[in-house]
Design a protein around this motif. Structure first.
Motif, PDB file in Angstrom:
ATOM      1  N   PRO A   1       0.811  -1.230   0.000  1.00 22.61           N
ATOM      2  CA  PRO A   1       0.000   0.000   0.000  1.00 22.61           C
ATOM      3  C   PRO A   1       0.839   1.273   0.000  1.00 22.61           C
ATOM      4  O   PRO A   1       0.423   2.289  -0.570  1.00 22.61           O
ATOM      5  CB  PRO A   1      -0.821  -0.127   1.299  1.00 22.61           C
ATOM      6  CG  PRO A   1      -0.832  -1.575   1.619  1.00 22.61           C
ATOM      7  CD  PRO A   1       0.486  -2.099   1.153  1.00 22.61           C
ATOM      8  N   VAL A   2       2.001   1.234   0.642  1.00 19.96           N
ATOM      9  CA  VAL A   2       2.867   2.414   0.654  1.00 19.96           C
ATOM     10  C   VAL A   2       3.293   2.762  -0.766  1.00 19.96           C
ATOM     11  O   VAL A   2       3.271   3.928  -1.184  1.00 19.96           O
ATOM     12  CB  VAL A   2       4.099   2.174   1.546  1.00 19.96           C
ATOM     13  CG1 VAL A   2       5.034   3.376   1.505  1.00 19.96           C
ATOM     14  CG2 VAL A   2       3.674   1.884   2.973  1.00 19.96           C
ATOM     15  N   ALA A   3       3.681   1.737  -1.530  1.00 21.30           N
ATOM     16  CA  ALA A   3       4.104   1.985  -2.910  1.00 21.30           C
ATOM     17  C   ALA A   3       2.929   2.435  -3.774  1.00 21.30           C
ATOM     18  O   ALA A   3       3.047   3.357  -4.585  1.00 21.30           O
ATOM     19  CB  ALA A   3       4.733   0.715  -3.486  1.00 21.30           C
ATOM     20  N   LEU A   4       1.767   1.814  -3.585  1.00 23.88           N
ATOM     21  CA  LEU A   4       0.599   2.170  -4.393  1.00 23.88           C
ATOM     22  C   LEU A   4       0.080   3.568  -4.081  1.00 23.88           C
ATOM     23  O   LEU A   4      -0.478   4.236  -4.955  1.00 23.88           O
ATOM     24  CB  LEU A   4      -0.512   1.140  -4.186  1.00 23.88           C
ATOM     25  CG  LEU A   4      -0.238  -0.274  -4.708  1.00 23.88           C
ATOM     26  CD1 LEU A   4      -1.418  -1.194  -4.422  1.00 23.88           C
ATOM     27  CD2 LEU A   4       0.073  -0.262  -6.203  1.00 23.88           C
ATOM     28  N   SER A   5       0.251   4.026  -2.829  1.00 19.29           N
ATOM     29  CA  SER A   5      -0.234   5.361  -2.460  1.00 19.29           C
ATOM     30  C   SER A   5       0.502   6.462  -3.236  1.00 19.29           C
ATOM     31  O   SER A   5      -0.022   7.557  -3.405  1.00 19.29           O
ATOM     32  CB  SER A   5      -0.083   5.586  -0.954  1.00 19.29           C
ATOM     33  OG  SER A   5       1.294   5.593  -0.589  1.00 19.29           O
TER      34      SER A   5
END
Length: 598
Positions: free
Chosen positions: A546-550
């Protein structure tokens, strides 16, 4: 230098040379690629976190036997093919993570370059495979070296495949042993993943229980990391090595840091920030010096074996060529064109790579990591009766898989945790000890900023450790002091070394309770330890997604499962849970079940 223990009476292979069984099958290749990717990702996390990696051979063998048993037709050689490729992917990951992150730390890259990293992995890994091919018979068959991990993996395959071998009744897992081993591995992975989710995802507690204080004009620090994976690492490496790693960490935190404060004074600010500043700016260079001398010493110790292996390989090749001998299936290596042509083809990307000092080290690191892993796998194959050239093909498959998946994994870990450098955004980064050493050396050599007095002091300390260990060896003492383990402890924060020591003490308690088989290769305890590592590592990667997708989709939460900005109970819940995990691991090891015989 004493010779390594040898096999006094090598047994015939499990599958005779005149028996043909399927090895490289579709289901084995698919499972190989999946496991190589998963275990490469897990070891990438662990290596950046703790500066150590664990072997994937036995866990891969256990998973392979459990999965392939679901098919109507499977055999021991298929299982061996799977563990060969899976462990190759894990080994390549080690070579990459110990070097490539240095390019970020020196500012040469801002993000991981997929094309260059994949090329480095492929070239270095392929060279590691190619250089082991002409030496296989010499070092695996003729030299009589024991290769304990390779032998243990072979025994796991024997028992799990229910091949008739003499096994001691009260310790071996007989029928269904592979499934019970797989279930233990899966349970441990679930525990490791759940603890990581609660700590790093939900943020119920901090990653460490630590503190620092000003005392008498200087600073003192103490702490322990609350990670089941580190407990498992300590269990795997054993009490002796865990103690040595801790001694290095204790000397850095309790001797060198306070001594620096007494001599040079300490800056204003919190005691914790002061400790971190002294360690980062000065003390870690002592660890670098010790690591350098430890690496040189290791190479010096291997000089005789390497030279003898090359000499035997050349002599044997000449004999075979003149005698026109027909080789058995179990002795057929990849033919010469398969070695020469790929080697020539690698010269083109190698010429492009050899423009940076760090990139050269990355290729060498990948090749060395692959070489060490390949010998163990080829030993396993020799014992079970595998076809060498087929194993060598699957080693290349493992290399290709690891090279393809490692960059996305590294990018996710960088986005979630940070690598090497403490920042406001990432106050507790993955320390990446070896890559940080590479970065420090590159910056120092080309920027003339290395504090050579501290590096030389660390090297001198490393020499003293080597002399002490040689004395212990001459006395045939139980306690040994490997210099690289001590140097790693000097370089790692004490909180990591302390957690590793706890795992080593758990292993020692299990050994005293149930004997050495409780912690031997292939035991239930080691499978559970490997599961804890794998589960925590994979959950750490999942939490990074999720950190990368955010960053790609604005508005998407970077931490969707996070309940607290600041953990409400500091590290105490994690401390209780880690103690519980240690007790559980001790009980699992004390059951005395084994997948292998020593």
């Amino acid at each position: 230098m004493k010779n390594l223990p040898t096999e006094t009476s090598p047994a015939a292979p499990v599958v005779p040379a005149d028996v043909q069984l399927p090895e490289i099958t579709l289901k084995a290749v698919v499972l190989s690629i999946v496991l190589a990717a998963v275990l490469a990702a897990a070891n990438a996390y662990l290596g950046l976190f703790a500066g150590m990696t664990v072997s994937a051979s036995i866990p891969a063998a256990v998973v392979s036997m459990a999965v392939l048993r679901m098919f109507r037709h499977s055999n021991i050689l298929e299982n061996n093919i799977v563990q060969t490729a899976a462990s190759s992917g894990e080994a390549l990951a080690a070579g990459i993570i110990f070097t490539i992150p240095a390019l970020l730390l020196i500012g040469h890259w801002t993000v991981f370059d997929y094309r260059q990293t994949m090329t480095i992995g492929l070239v270095g890994g392929l060279l590691g495979v190619l250089f082991t091919i002409p030496l296989r018979r010499t070092l695996v068959v003729e030299a009589g070296l024991r290769y304990p991990e390779g032998l243990a993996t072979a025994e796991v395959l024997k028992v799990g495949s229910m091949v008739h071998v003499p096994v001691h009744e009260d310790t071996a897992l007989q029928a269904g042993g592979a499934m019970r081993g797989f279930q233990a591995l899966l349970l441990a992975a679930g525990i490791g993943a759940t603890v990581k989710l609660a700590e790093s995802g939900v943020r119920l507690w901090t990653e460490a229980l630590e503190g620092a204080a000003r005392v008498g004009g200087t600073v003192f620090y103490g702490g322990i990391n609350l990670s089941p994976a580190l407990i498992a690492v300590g269990f795997i490496i054993g009490a002796n090595t865990a103690w040595v790693v801790f001694l290095g960490g204790a000397m850095a935190a309790w001797v060198f840091v306070p001594l620096y404060g007494v001599v040079f004074g300490v800056a204003e600010g919190t005691a914790m920030n002061t400790v971190q500043l002294i360690w980062k700016s000065h003390i870690r260079y002592v660890g670098i010096g010790a690591m350098l001398i430890g690496g040189l010493w290791t190479l010096f110790q291997l000089r005789g074996s390497l030279w003898a292996g090359l000499h035997r390989a050349v002599t044997r090749a000449s004999r075979v060529r003149h005698a026109h001998a027909v080789e058995l299936r179990t002795e057929r290596d990849a033919p010469l064109p398969w070695i020469v042509i790929p080697f020539v083809l690698t010269l083109i990307p190698m010429a492009m790579i050899y423009t940076e000092a760090v990139l050269i080290g990355a290729v060498v690191g990948c090749g060395a990591a692959m070489g060490g892993d390949n010998w163990q796998d080829l030993k396993t194959g020799h014992v079970v009766g595998a076809t060498p050239w087929k194993q060598q093909i699957m080693q290349v498959v493992g290399v290709a898989t690891g090279a393809c998946v490692i960059v996305p994994v590294l990018s996710l870990l960088q986005a979630k945790y940070g690598i090497g450098e403490i920042t406001a955004e990432h106050p507790h980064p993955l320390m990446a000890p070896q890559a940080t050493v590479m970065a420090s050396l590159a910056q120092g050599v080309f920027g003339d900023s290395i504090p050579w007095n501290l590096v030389l002091g660390g090297a001198a300390l490393g020499v003293l450790v080597i002399l002490f260990d040689r004395r212990q060896q001459a006395r045939d003492a139980v306690f040994r002091m490997p210099v690289l383990a001590f140097a790693l402890g000097l370089y790692l924060p004490l909180k990591l070394s302390a957690a590793i020591l706890v795992g080593g003490l758990v292993a020692e308690c299990a050994r005293r309770a149930r004997g050495s088989h409780a912690i031997s290769e292939g035991s239930r305890g080691l499978l559970c330890a490997a599961g804890l590592v794998t589960g925590e590592a994979l959950m750490g990667i999942v939490l990074a997604v999720p950190v990368a997708l955010s960053g790609v989709w604005p508005g998407m939460p970077a931490d969707p499962v996070q309940l607290f900005d600041t953990p409400p109970w500091n590290g105490w819940p994690g401390f209780v849970i880690v103690v519980a995990v240690g007790i559980w691991l001790f009980k699992q090891a004390s059951r005395g079940e084994r997948m292998a015989v020593s």
